[in-house]
Scaffold this motif. Sequence first.
Motif, PDB file in Angstrom:
ATOM      1  N   LEU A 171     -20.336 -12.447  18.386  1.00  0.00           N
ATOM      2  CA  LEU A 171     -19.818 -11.842  17.144  1.00  0.00           C
ATOM      3  C   LEU A 171     -20.003 -13.221  16.456  1.00  0.00           C
ATOM      4  O   LEU A 171     -19.999 -14.423  16.809  1.00  0.00           O
ATOM      5  N   ARG A 172     -20.147 -12.940  14.990  1.00  0.00           N
ATOM      6  CA  ARG A 172     -20.241 -14.087  14.082  1.00  0.00           C
ATOM      7  C   ARG A 172     -19.704 -13.718  12.817  1.00  0.00           C
ATOM      8  O   ARG A 172     -19.527 -12.625  12.433  1.00  0.00           O
ATOM      9  N   PRO A 173     -19.384 -14.687  12.138  1.00  0.00           N
ATOM     10  CA  PRO A 173     -18.644 -14.361  10.680  1.00  0.00           C
ATOM     11  C   PRO A 173     -19.709 -14.018   9.520  1.00  0.00           C
ATOM     12  O   PRO A 173     -20.843 -14.373   9.696  1.00  0.00           O
ATOM     13  N   PHE A 174     -19.194 -13.353   8.468  1.00  0.00           N
ATOM     14  CA  PHE A 174     -19.928 -13.030   7.530  1.00  0.00           C
ATOM     15  C   PHE A 174     -20.296 -14.167   6.668  1.00  0.00           C
ATOM     16  O   PHE A 174     -19.281 -15.239   6.341  1.00  0.00           O
ATOM     17  N   VAL A 175     -21.474 -14.631   6.090  1.00  0.00           N
ATOM     18  CA  VAL A 175     -21.712 -15.876   5.516  1.00  0.00           C
ATOM     19  C   VAL A 175     -22.011 -15.442   3.830  1.00  0.00           C
ATOM     20  O   VAL A 175     -23.002 -14.341   3.618  1.00  0.00           O
ATOM     21  N   PRO A 176     -21.171 -15.967   2.733  1.00  0.00           N
ATOM     22  CA  PRO A 176     -21.454 -15.591   1.615  1.00  0.00           C
ATOM     23  C   PRO A 176     -23.071 -15.702   1.099  1.00  0.00           C
ATOM     24  O   PRO A 176     -23.745 -16.518   1.755  1.00  0.00           O
ATOM     25  N   LEU A 177     -23.458 -14.918   0.304  1.00  0.00           N
ATOM     26  CA  LEU A 177     -24.872 -14.893  -0.135  1.00  0.00           C
ATOM     27  C   LEU A 177     -25.339 -16.482  -0.703  1.00  0.00           C
ATOM     28  O   LEU A 177     -26.473 -16.881  -0.133  1.00  0.00           O
ATOM     29  N   GLU A 178     -24.436 -17.197  -1.436  1.00  0.00           N
ATOM     30  CA  GLU A 178     -25.036 -18.091  -2.009  1.00  0.00           C
ATOM     31  C   GLU A 178     -24.843 -19.410  -0.746  1.00  0.00           C
ATOM     32  O   GLU A 178     -25.609 -20.488  -1.026  1.00  0.00           O
ATOM     33  N   GLU A 179     -24.410 -19.092   0.260  1.00  0.00           N
ATOM     34  CA  GLU A 179     -24.464 -20.027   1.495  1.00  0.00           C
ATOM     35  C   GLU A 179     -25.495 -19.856   2.392  1.00  0.00           C
ATOM     36  O   GLU A 179     -25.694 -20.585   3.436  1.00  0.00           O
TER      37      GLU A 179
END
Length: 452
Positions: free
Chosen positions: A443-451
């Motif tokens: 499992l892993r978190p969602f990363v915002p596009l800009e990051e």
Amino acid sequence: MQTAAVSAGFLEGLCEEYRKNNRIDPAAYDKWEVKRGLRNADGTGVVAGVTEIANVRGYYIQDGERVPMPGQLIYRGIDMAELIQGFTSEGRFGYAETAYLLLFGALPTKQRLADFEAFMEAHHDLPSMFTEDMILKAPSPDVMNKLGRAVLTLYSYDDNPEDMALSSELRRAMILVARAPQIVAHAYAAKRHYYDNESLYLHRPQPGLTMAENFLWAVRHDNKFTPEEAKLLDLCMVIHAEHGGGNNSAFTCRVLTSTGTDLYSSIAGAIGSLKGPRHGGANKKVMEMFQYIEDGVRDWTDEEEVSAYLGRLMDKEAGDRSGLIYGMGHAIYTLSDPRAVLLKKYAKGLAESKGMLDEFQLYEAVERLTPRVMAAHGQRKVVCANVDLFSGFVYKMMGIPMELYTPLFAMARMVGWCAHRVEELFTSGGRIIRPAYKVVAPLRPFVPLEER
């Protein structure tokens, strides 16, 4: 917004992205005791269902160990070799009788067989304008591809394709089996015309001819064939008609059927499965391999030279560099494949009459020497010739082009697939087939596009 052309560099970047993010440690399969290929560790198959249609026997279990035995293929409780001996000893064609046995579970009476053959003959032809609209207007360089698409298209010619009453399913199955040879013949004619720049010959089925006879009539521009050729093709169709519920294409048909989808979708899926070189397409790979052997071995009678070349095939130094010796080995058969045994017998007689005995003896040498070569390479599995080793050679001697080898297999197997579909629909309990896969992705978190 402009749409840029997809460049080779962009696609290569996507491939690299996929390779970077899609890696499964092979050890995970052992850790979770995954039955890869739905095979147990001892080589036996995972039991996924029960069937009365056919039994494939190549070994028996004694004290927990597999013991090799001569292979048997049993149709509805009747040994295939005995079935073939029965109708050939009476000088009869046997495919219609075999189809009836597989579909309905018993040998037909004389009257039932006559009625069945009359029904099949009445449906040999394709629907009006089907060839013009669905085959000629959309030809394919691969006949198996066209066969699959044509079967799917027949859905549109069925007045009630979603009616799954037993009577409807059986009627639909018989019609599909009857039409398959004509679809294959016309698909091949279209392929020759549009892709090989040959003349277009389209022949309608003739009354009074069997399926094997009508196929030879339709596929040859001069309509000529001998009784011996027709009976040998009929025999090949009987041999290929069925092979149990565990083979990939039959299982594909049953998986699709278990969802409640229509017959045409289920059979098209089975055709797609059979097309693969690890399944029905293996007969073409055998012929390609023998072309390499014939070109690469100077003296076909020199067993040392033949063995050395087979070793080069296994070492990926010759042939298609796959490391495989096609036509040898089987998931179930060990000492012998009964289909190969029968075809080999007929192949020898045909080779003698065609002046091709030297080539037949090369096939025999490969059959005899491969187990030794495999053993020398550390493979301890008992191997024998499978049906593909001799089927393509028989077709070659009959003048049947290689593009038709696998479609012929599919044409014959159509009845086996239909039998499995009907059995799955009406005897399996109505549960969808859904095996499990072990998820190994963390499992892993969602990363915002800009990051990113």
